[in-house]
Design a protein around this motif. Sequence first.
Motif, short mmCIF file in Angstrom:
data_model
loop_
_atom_site.label_atom_id
_atom_site.label_comp_id
_atom_site.label_asym_id
_atom_site.label_seq_id
_atom_site.Cartn_x
_atom_site.Cartn_y
_atom_site.Cartn_z
N MET A 1 0.75 -1.39 0.18
CA MET A 1 -0.32 -0.05 0.46
C MET A 1 0.85 1.02 -0.05
N ARG A 2 0.64 1.99 -0.96
CA ARG A 2 1.23 3.39 -0.89
C ARG A 2 0.83 4.11 0.11
N PRO A 3 1.43 4.82 0.73
CA PRO A 3 0.57 5.75 1.74
C PRO A 3 0.71 7.51 0.70
N ASN A 4 -0.13 8.18 1.46
CA ASN A 4 0.04 9.32 1.16
C ASN A 4 1.31 10.49 2.24
N LEU A 5 1.43 11.53 0.74
CA LEU A 5 2.37 12.10 1.59
C LEU A 5 2.20 12.51 3.29
N SER A 6 0.94 12.56 3.95
CA SER A 6 0.06 13.43 4.47
C SER A 6 0.81 12.65 5.89
N ASP A 7 -0.03 11.20 5.78
CA ASP A 7 0.67 10.46 6.46
C ASP A 7 1.52 10.27 7.02
N LEU A 8 2.77 10.02 5.94
CA LEU A 8 4.25 9.77 5.85
C LEU A 8 4.57 11.04 6.69
N ILE A 9 4.61 12.42 6.49
CA ILE A 9 5.15 13.21 7.14
C ILE A 9 5.29 12.95 8.71
N ASP A 10 3.66 12.60 8.70
CA ASP A 10 3.08 13.54 10.44
C ASP A 10 3.28 12.05 11.11
N GLN A 11 2.79 10.71 10.35
CA GLN A 11 3.64 9.65 11.63
C GLN A 11 5.39 9.49 11.19
N GLY A 12 6.19 9.85 10.60
CA GLY A 12 7.66 10.04 10.65
C GLY A 12 7.49 10.66 11.75
N ARG A 13 7.63 12.52 12.03
CA ARG A 13 7.05 13.26 12.89
C ARG A 13 7.27 12.76 13.93
N GLY A 14 5.69 11.67 14.46
CA GLY A 14 5.14 11.38 15.87
C GLY A 14 3.69 11.75 15.69
N ILE A 15 3.54 13.08 15.56
CA ILE A 15 2.45 12.84 15.72
C ILE A 15 1.19 12.90 15.15
N ALA A 16 1.46 11.12 14.72
CA ALA A 16 0.35 10.84 15.24
C ALA A 16 0.44 9.20 15.03
N PRO A 17 0.31 8.35 15.18
CA PRO A 17 0.36 6.61 15.49
C PRO A 17 0.82 5.71 14.18
N ALA A 18 2.62 5.27 14.24
CA ALA A 18 2.48 4.64 13.08
C ALA A 18 1.83 3.28 12.44
N ASP A 19 1.45 2.78 11.84
CA ASP A 19 0.85 1.82 10.76
C ASP A 19 1.54 0.68 11.45
N LEU A 20 2.53 0.57 11.75
CA LEU A 20 3.84 -0.89 12.17
C LEU A 20 4.90 0.31 12.91
N VAL A 21 5.22 -0.59 14.40
CA VAL A 21 6.74 0.59 14.95
C VAL A 21 7.53 -1.64 15.29
N LEU A 22 8.92 -1.66 14.91
CA LEU A 22 9.27 -2.72 15.34
C LEU A 22 9.87 -2.26 16.86
N ARG A 23 10.06 -2.42 17.18
CA ARG A 23 10.95 -2.73 18.30
C ARG A 23 11.23 -3.54 19.31
N GLY A 24 12.65 -2.74 19.84
CA GLY A 24 13.58 -3.36 21.03
C GLY A 24 14.67 -3.57 20.04
N GLY A 25 14.90 -3.56 19.08
CA GLY A 25 16.05 -4.01 18.19
C GLY A 25 16.68 -3.33 17.46
N ARG A 26 18.50 -3.41 17.43
CA ARG A 26 18.83 -2.27 16.74
C ARG A 26 19.36 -2.52 15.27
N VAL A 27 19.60 -1.30 15.06
CA VAL A 27 19.68 -1.91 13.82
C VAL A 27 20.98 -1.55 13.21
N PHE A 28 20.99 -2.74 11.96
CA PHE A 28 22.54 -2.09 11.46
C PHE A 28 22.72 -0.94 10.22
N ASP A 29 23.58 -0.19 10.60
CA ASP A 29 23.41 1.25 9.85
C ASP A 29 24.16 1.09 8.98
#
Length: 565
Positions: A1-29
């Motif tokens: 599903m391709r989201p709209n830009l408003s949702d991308l921005i708001d969820q990225g800023r944390g002012i709206a809950p993300a659709d999905l969160v992967l929590r507690g792991g470590r990201v290999f940068d």
Amino acid sequence: MRPNLSDLIDQGRGIAPADLVLRGGRVFDLITGDLVEGDVAICGDTIVGVFDHYEGREVIDCTGKILVPGFIDTHLHIESSLVTPFEFDRCVCPRGVTTAICDPHEIANVCGLEGIEYFLAAASRTVMDIRVQLSSCVPSTHMETAGARLEAADLAPLMDHPRVIGLAEFMNFPGVLMKDEGCLAKLEAFRGRHIDGHAPLLRGRDLNGYIAAGIRTEHEATTAEEGLEKLRKGMRVLIREGSVSKDLHALAPLLTERQAPYLCFCTDDRNPLDIAEHGHLDYMIRTAIALGAPPLAVYRAASLSAAEAFGLKDRGLIAPGKRADIAVIDTLEGCHASLVLSGGVVADDAAFARREVIPPVARHSVKAGRVEPHHFRCSGNRVETPVIGILPGKIITEHLSFEISPEDGDKRPDVLRDLMRIAVIERHGKNGNKAAGFVKGFGIQKGAIASTVCHDHHNIAVVGADYADMALAANRLGEIEGGFVVVEGGRVLAELALPVAGLMSLEPFEVVRDALVDLRAAARSLGVTLEEPFLQLAFLALPVIPHLKITDHGMVDVDRFEVIP
């Protein structure tokens, strides 16, 4: 599903809950090489937040795990997995492979554009992202009979398809260097687009000319020296580890952090049994690290470098704005995935069950006439005889010569010297060609094995010590719509039907895997010593790989690029 830009921005800023969160792991940068704690927030198919805390409508606990970008197989033929694109998807996506860049030239050599269009249609329905390169060499040369022929004008209408990346491996490198009219027409049509290469052992000025034609990537380097020359001349080198072609150990010294941005991984041809026993790209990652390559270099080659090499700017990193292709693994060294997301979709049984599966094409494609034992006789008065010499783990062969004296007008197989009869039988209903020769390296003591997986023309290839068993094996392939057969003493010991173009099964990959176990055991009962005899047999018919091959036209001296009289 391709989201709209408003949702991308708001969820990225944390002012709206993300659709999905992967929590507690470590990201290999993959930029710094650091393992960074923090949540990964996903909106639809896109990553929107990293290295911070996020709330989500759905949360998956990844405590103790490492998150890496999904892996990209930069060159493969899905047909060589012996299953349909849908079963390939189900087989490898849960291992972390979220993008596959395929060349459907196997099926295209059987049924032409119909086969390519089938792959394009399937690619829009799979969980993993399948991208297609348009097959450049159908057939690979003028020295074989294929079921179809594709010219530049046939490919042009598909150039702008959203699933198409560019022109697939240009195997006919002698045709490029000799400026063959058809070769130049295809290169000109795709000029400025991605063109994939295929130039085994090509070096020096000839390599310069080949690259100058616009060819950007290549997977046929078999030594570190060859790979380094290709790197220095601007090619992205795709390190290959398939079921037959195993180049990872030889090329592992190139995998440094400095050179990794220009290196990628590919499997080319890997079957479900090898995937089950060892793995896919996850196996390459484990092996490369075990060989001493830095994990940062290895994971870059598996994802970020691959994305950059093929212009897939939307993936390759766990970073905001990138496609949510993520593998959740145990350790960098282990690379065992417990969770995989492809475009934000969890690659589980439910996701695979939701796909729309389209009907296959190219049924009843084996149209060879009945074969008799006498068809495998090898006449000729010259005692000095060319013999294909197998190099295990490579598709390059030796051009050997042995003294084989004719008896009653036939040069017979010689078990004591491991000089076995090999034959190729045209099966597309074009001309009925049959050619026979000799091969050394199978170790066969009795019986025969046969296959319609016969690169790239996919005629019937059969090798054996007994003409009657060879005939039975070839004829059985016609009855089961193609596949693999092992015969001994007038009896079929094992078989696998591949009714889709004589290349792919309609069964689940687990069924194919189990059948390959039986086939391998049956082949060993004949004395076969090769780990993967069926794909090794298939590559003996590919006349663009040095040094000696066989097609339905006869024995081919690849270095001279001619059929041996």
